[in-house]
Structures are given as structure tokens and as C-alpha cells.
Scaffold this motif. Sequence first.
Motif: not given
Length: 415
Positions: A138-163
Motif C-alpha cells: 500500500s505504501n509503495l502504491a501510494a508513493r507511485e501515485l504521489k499521495l501525501t501521508p494525510q491522503q494515505i491516512a484518509n484512504i486507509s481509515s474506515p468510514a464513520g458508522f454509528k448504530k
Amino acid sequence: MNKFWIVLFHTYLTKLRTKSFIISTIVMLLLTIGLTNLPKLLDLFDKKDSDVIGVIDLKGSLYEPFKAQVNAVNHDLKLKVIEDETKAKKLVADKKLTGFIILDQDASNMPQGFYKANSLSDSSISNDLASALTGVKSNLAARELKLTPQQIANISSPAGFKKTALEKNAKTEEELNQARGLVYILLFVIYFSVLMYSNMIAMEVATEKTSRVMEILISSVSPVQQMFAKILGIALLSITQMILFFGVGYFFIKQNLGDLNGGFFSFFGFGSTSISTVIYAIIFVLLGYFLYATLAAFLGSMVSRIEDVQQMTFPMTILVVIAFMIAMSGLSNPSASYVTVTSFIPFFSPMIMFLRVGMISVPFWQVAVSILILIVSIAVLAIFGGRVYRGGVLMYGSSKSLKDIKKAIQITKNT
């Protein structure tokens, strides 16, 4: 009435001194002690050196990022660089390595791994290694796409979901999970209690008929008094055993309360057990016992050989098993319509209504109706069972069919 108490306490004391009762009680007490001391036992057996995994990096650039990901996934897993596969296999054979992984790249220049070990039974190690390698990819793919650490964190974090439950007094997700674990344990207690003690009564009656003791008993004590004396005698036996189990369990839980907070203890909801759940458990255990005990007593009275008891009580056993299976399937959806309907059927309600009151908010009138149906069913079964028992104890010879109930009632009418 004195004869009733004599039979009751004779049944209780006789069973209390049997080897089977003593051995089963000791085994269950050891199991209770083991469960309440589980964290200490796990620590005792878990005292071993950390697993060491050999790493063969064919590209020379994957080891460091892989090591960082492994430390993040499982810091107890140790890595050791190995030059070639032959040496790695020798180290595994000598028990110096748990296994080794070969790091390479696929056709898309993305990391891939080949894990090898003597045994793949410990799937947690291979799962941790796979997770770590996925992180590297995942880190190598993100580096090739020139994603920032914040963008990587946003992609990896799960969607907010409350019941949120809209029903008043409904349990939260955490409370439901805890209730599910607690109900699961108590359902087993109800299942084994009903099955074990009911069969014990059937065996007791059949044993007395086999030894011809019944012929002496019925001349001094009425068959109906015998039946209820035996039912209550075995009930006292079960209460004795339960007091021992829960007493020992409570003592060791108090001793290990600090170690038991969290993990197994908190997952099964023992840390937040409500008084109402315990009360309902006791009520449905007792009602379920008396229902099936009465049924077992008159079924046992119709056989003349101990070998025939299992065959005669088989329909009763099937009813208990069906109730248990419905309860187990209802753990994931206690509000299902089939669970609600079967919770009012007397042969099923001891387990299934308890499942509902333990898991969800059930109107009190439904619980009251279920308990009332159970009590009425026990009374009807006791009256009918008394008539069958009175004739059944006088029946000798081969008797393996439920059709013999009619014969037993006919004998009762003629006596």
C-alpha cells in the motif's frame, strides 16, 4: 407424608454418594477453577521465546519497510535476515527459526511473499506477515501515485458508522455483545442441567424396577409420592452441585478480579451481569428441570431394563436438543419471529424465552405468559405423568415404545 420425605432424602443421599456424581462434580469444579484462572494459565503456558522469522530479501530493498510494518502489526515477532533458502531451511530444521519468508516482486513490481515453515497450524504468524506485506504494498502504491501521508491516512481509515437503537431501554452494541456471551454460557448450563438431571431420574426409576426394589416401595409408598419425591430429591442434588460450582467460581473470580477485567471475562459479560438476568436464569433452569424431570420419571417407569432407558427417553432428548439449536441460532437475531413464537412453547421456552430476556427488551407480560404456560404444563404433565407412573411401575417385560403409555394408564385404572 413422612414416607414421602424418606424417599426424597434417600434419593438425594444415595445419588450424592455415587462415584459418578463425585467424579463429575470434581471435573466440573476443576473446569470452573480453570476458567476463572484462565489469564494466569495462559500466562503460564505463554512463557516462551518470541517467534523468529527468517527473511530472504531477493530485491534488497524490501526488508526495512517490511520490518517496520511487522513491528506495527506484531511487535513480539522477531525478524532475522537470511542469505539463502538452504540456510533458512537448516535453521528451521534446527528449531532456530519458526519459519522464513522470501520477499520478491510480482510482474507489476509490487511486493509478494512466500512463507515456508514446518507447520502452518499457527495461522496467526502467517496472517501477521501477510498484513505487514500488504502494508508495504500500500505504501509503495501510494508513493507511485504521489499521495501525501494525510491522503494515505484518509484512504486507509474506515468510514464513520454509528448504530443507534430507537426502542426505549434497548441495549447498545457493546451491551448486546456482552449479553450474547453471557446468555451463550447460561444456555449451556440450562441445556446440560435439564438433560443430565432428567435422565438421572429416568435411570433411578429403571434401576429400582430392575432390582425389584419397586415392588417393595409401592407396598408402602404410593407411586405418585415416589415420583415427586424422586424429582425433588434429584432437584436438591442439582442445587447442591450448582451451589458448589457457582460458589467456587465466585470465590476465584473475586481472587482474580484484576486479571479478569477485560478479555474473556468482559467479553462474556460477567463484569456487568444484571440481577434480573441471574434471576431469570434460575427461574427457567428450575421450570425446565421440573418439566423434563416429570416427563423423564414416567418414561423411566415404563422400562424394565436399564438398557432401554435411552431409547424410551430419546424423544425427550430430541426436544431438548431442538430447543438448544433454536436458541443457538437465535443468538444472532433474538428478535426473529420463530424465536418469539417458540419462546411460548413449553418444551422450548426454558431456553428460548431466557435467550430473549437476556438479549433484548421483552415486555413483562410476555415473560409472565411464558412462565404461566410452563407452570400449567408442569401441572398437567404431573397429573398425567402420575397416572402413567402408577401403572408403569407395575409393568415388566420388554417396553421400548411410547405406545405403552396407554397400557400403563389402563393398569392404573384397574388398580
